[in-house]
Design an enzyme around this catalytic site. Structure first.
Site, PDB file in Angstrom:
ATOM      1  N   ARG A 140       0.831  -1.206   0.000  1.00  0.00           N
ATOM      2  CA  ARG A 140       0.000   0.000   0.000  1.00  0.00           C
ATOM      3  C   ARG A 140       0.871   1.265   0.000  1.00  0.00           C
ATOM      4  NH1 ARG A 140      -5.242  -0.115   2.353  1.00  0.00           N
ATOM      5  NH2 ARG A 140      -4.707   1.726   3.548  1.00  0.00           N
ATOM      6  N   ARG A 175       8.435   5.184  -5.450  1.00  0.00           N
ATOM      7  CA  ARG A 175       8.575   6.114  -6.578  1.00  0.00           C
ATOM      8  C   ARG A 175      10.041   6.424  -6.823  1.00  0.00           C
ATOM      9  NH1 ARG A 175       4.549   9.723  -4.064  1.00  0.00           N
ATOM     10  NH2 ARG A 175       2.528   8.760  -4.500  1.00  0.00           N
ATOM     11  N   ARG A 194      -7.090  -6.655  14.439  1.00  0.00           N
ATOM     12  CA  ARG A 194      -6.253  -5.736  15.202  1.00  0.00           C
ATOM     13  C   ARG A 194      -7.142  -4.617  15.714  1.00  0.00           C
ATOM     14  NH1 ARG A 194      -1.704  -7.332  17.175  1.00  0.00           N
ATOM     15  NH2 ARG A 194      -0.711  -5.275  17.007  1.00  0.00           N
ATOM     16  N   ARG A 248       1.941   5.960  15.442  1.00  0.00           N
ATOM     17  CA  ARG A 248       1.956   7.275  14.791  1.00  0.00           C
ATOM     18  C   ARG A 248       1.307   8.326  15.676  1.00  0.00           C
ATOM     19  NH1 ARG A 248      -1.747   5.323   9.607  1.00  0.00           N
ATOM     20  NH2 ARG A 248      -3.179   4.067  10.818  1.00  0.00           N
ATOM     21  N   GLU A 308      -1.348   6.852  18.495  1.00  0.00           N
ATOM     22  CA  GLU A 308      -2.065   5.633  18.130  1.00  0.00           C
ATOM     23  C   GLU A 308      -1.237   4.405  18.511  1.00  0.00           C
ATOM     24  OE1 GLU A 308      -3.572   5.606  14.084  1.00  0.00           O
ATOM     25  OE2 GLU A 308      -3.278   3.435  13.950  1.00  0.00           O
ATOM     26  N   TYR A 330      -9.577  -5.254   4.084  1.00  0.00           N
ATOM     27  CA  TYR A 330      -8.843  -4.036   4.413  1.00  0.00           C
ATOM     28  C   TYR A 330      -9.219  -2.972   3.375  1.00  0.00           C
ATOM     29  CZ  TYR A 330      -4.593  -1.434   5.882  1.00  0.00           C
ATOM     30  OH  TYR A 330      -3.689  -0.510   6.358  1.00  0.00           O
ATOM     31  N   ASP A 381     -10.245   0.690   1.939  1.00  0.00           N
ATOM     32  CA  ASP A 381     -10.236   2.129   2.150  1.00  0.00           C
ATOM     33  C   ASP A 381     -11.672   2.610   1.946  1.00  0.00           C
ATOM     34  OD1 ASP A 381      -7.532   2.460   2.713  1.00  0.00           O
ATOM     35  OD2 ASP A 381      -7.008   2.391   0.588  1.00  0.00           O
TER      36      ASP A 381
END
Ligand code: UDP
Length: 354
Positions: free
Chosen positions: A157, A161, A235, A266, A291, A339, A341
């Site tokens: 995910r 680049r 989770r 995070r 978190e 999972y 989005d």
């Protein structure tokens, strides 16, 4: 359940999209939501003093490359054009996260050009050093498993680049609803054929093999069947929210702490999601949220499905059970054990035959 044609159980993004579609197709739709409020885990809360929109279940950034999804959500809300960037803190130094030139050049102290990057990173030791710094520790905290023990699609995910583009997503469209996420749910459900009942969990009596009206359920599939085969691995997350007496804490919306030695994964700083809101940005206080990730246990909120061979097998057993109940349809992130989005949840809801 009165005179309704259809029941939507769970008012997250999948359920609210579906409810809207049913209502627009002329069906009297009853929405049942277990919590006292709608919105699922996209639900936000505005801090009264600072006006900061707090993403109560962790940061949600809307991003998509699917035109039908973008068109659909734009019927209900305007987006603010926010572009997501994620910084990673590795041993006190900050790196822009997509695996790209900015990260590699800072990490190795190099000045590589795009054409030199692939050759440089082909060296096994270098790629291992980058992986260990940015993925191994974070993944072990986030999933409680080594990166080798989770499905590779999860780590993929994160974009890779060969340029200085530090946008976290590759999607063409992204942003945050200018009036806040809650307005999206309020407007989706604001239709004369929709009735919403909060604090109303949907339950399936053991042995039920047929429902009177079609039900579209998006709670956890294992919970619906009383965990008869045991629970699926999930989770869960825990958050610590703090209001600080400073205008800006970290200068950006999310910093990932990729070192396993730091207990949280995070820190979110929500005011940065609304750079267009000068009053909020300039206010002398900010709200941050740390978190923490943990293995789910009964009583916790499920957030992420743990996709592996044994969970897939268990999921199939629950799906077989669900298939035996006529008029029962299951979807969304928790129901589908996917999972997803937000855009993928909407895409799935738009694909349901009405
Ligand atoms: N990941 C990582 N380090 C990071 C960010 C992500 O190792 O700094 C891995 C980790 O396994 C994570 C996955 O990539 O679960 C997907 O990251 P994403 O940011 O998409 O996670 P989400 O925001 O959905 O929790």
């Amino acid at each position: 359940m009165g005179n309704h044609d259809v029941v939507v159980a769970g008012a997250g993004i999948w359920g609210c999209t579906l409810a809207r579609r049913f209502a627009e197709a002329g069906k009297r739709t009853l929405v049942l939501e277990k919590r006292p409020v709608v919105g699922g885990n996209v639900r936000c809360e505005t801090d009264a003093e600072t006006g900061i929109e707090i993403h109560s279940y962790g940061s949600h950034i809307f991003h998509t490359h699917i035109p039908e999804v973008w068109e659909f959500v734009n019927r209900f809300v305007k987006f603010n054009g926010y572009q997501h960037k994620v910084l990673a803190d590795w041993k006190g130094k900050l790196y822009y996260l997509p695996l790209g030139l900015a990260l590699v050049n800072k990490f190795f102290g190099t000045e590589l050009k795009p054409c030199e990057l692939a050759g440089f990173m082909a060296d096994e030791e270098r790629s291992k050093a980058v992986f260990d710094a940015f993925f191994r520790g974070y993944t072990s905290k986030q999933w409680g498993r080594a990166p080798e023990d989770i499905d590779p699609s999860i780590i993929k995910r994160v974009p890779v680049r060969s340029n200085y583009d530090v946008n976290y997503f590759n999607d063409y469209w992204q942003g945050i609803p200018a009036d806040g996420y809650n307005s999206l749910f309020e407007r989706l459900l604001d239709h004369p054929l929709i009735e919403v009942r909060c604090s109303s969990p949907f339950e399936l009596a053991p042995g039920t093999d047929s429902l009177e009206r079609p039900v579209y359920y998006s709670g956890p599939i294992d919970a619906l069947f009383g965990y008869v085969f045991g629970h699926l691995p999930w989770r869960t997350l825990r958050f610590e929210t703090e209001k600080l007496d400073m205008r800006d804490y970290q200068g950006t919306s999310v910093v990932n702490y990729t070192d396993a030695a730091v207990p949280y994964t995070r820190i979110h700083e929500f005011k940065h999601y609304h750079p267009e809101n000068a009053a909020v940005m300039n206010y002398g206080k900010t709200v941050i949220m740390r978190e923490y990730s943990a293995e789910w246990k009964p009583g916790d909120e499920p957030y992420y499905p743990v996709d592996n061979a044994s969970s897939r097998e268990l999921l199939e057993r629950y799906r077989a059970l669900a298939a035996k109940v006529s008029n029962l349809n299951i979807g969304g992130r928790l129901g589908g054990y996917r999972y997803y989005d937000m855009d993928k949840s909407i895409e799935a809801a738009l694909a349901v035959a009405i």
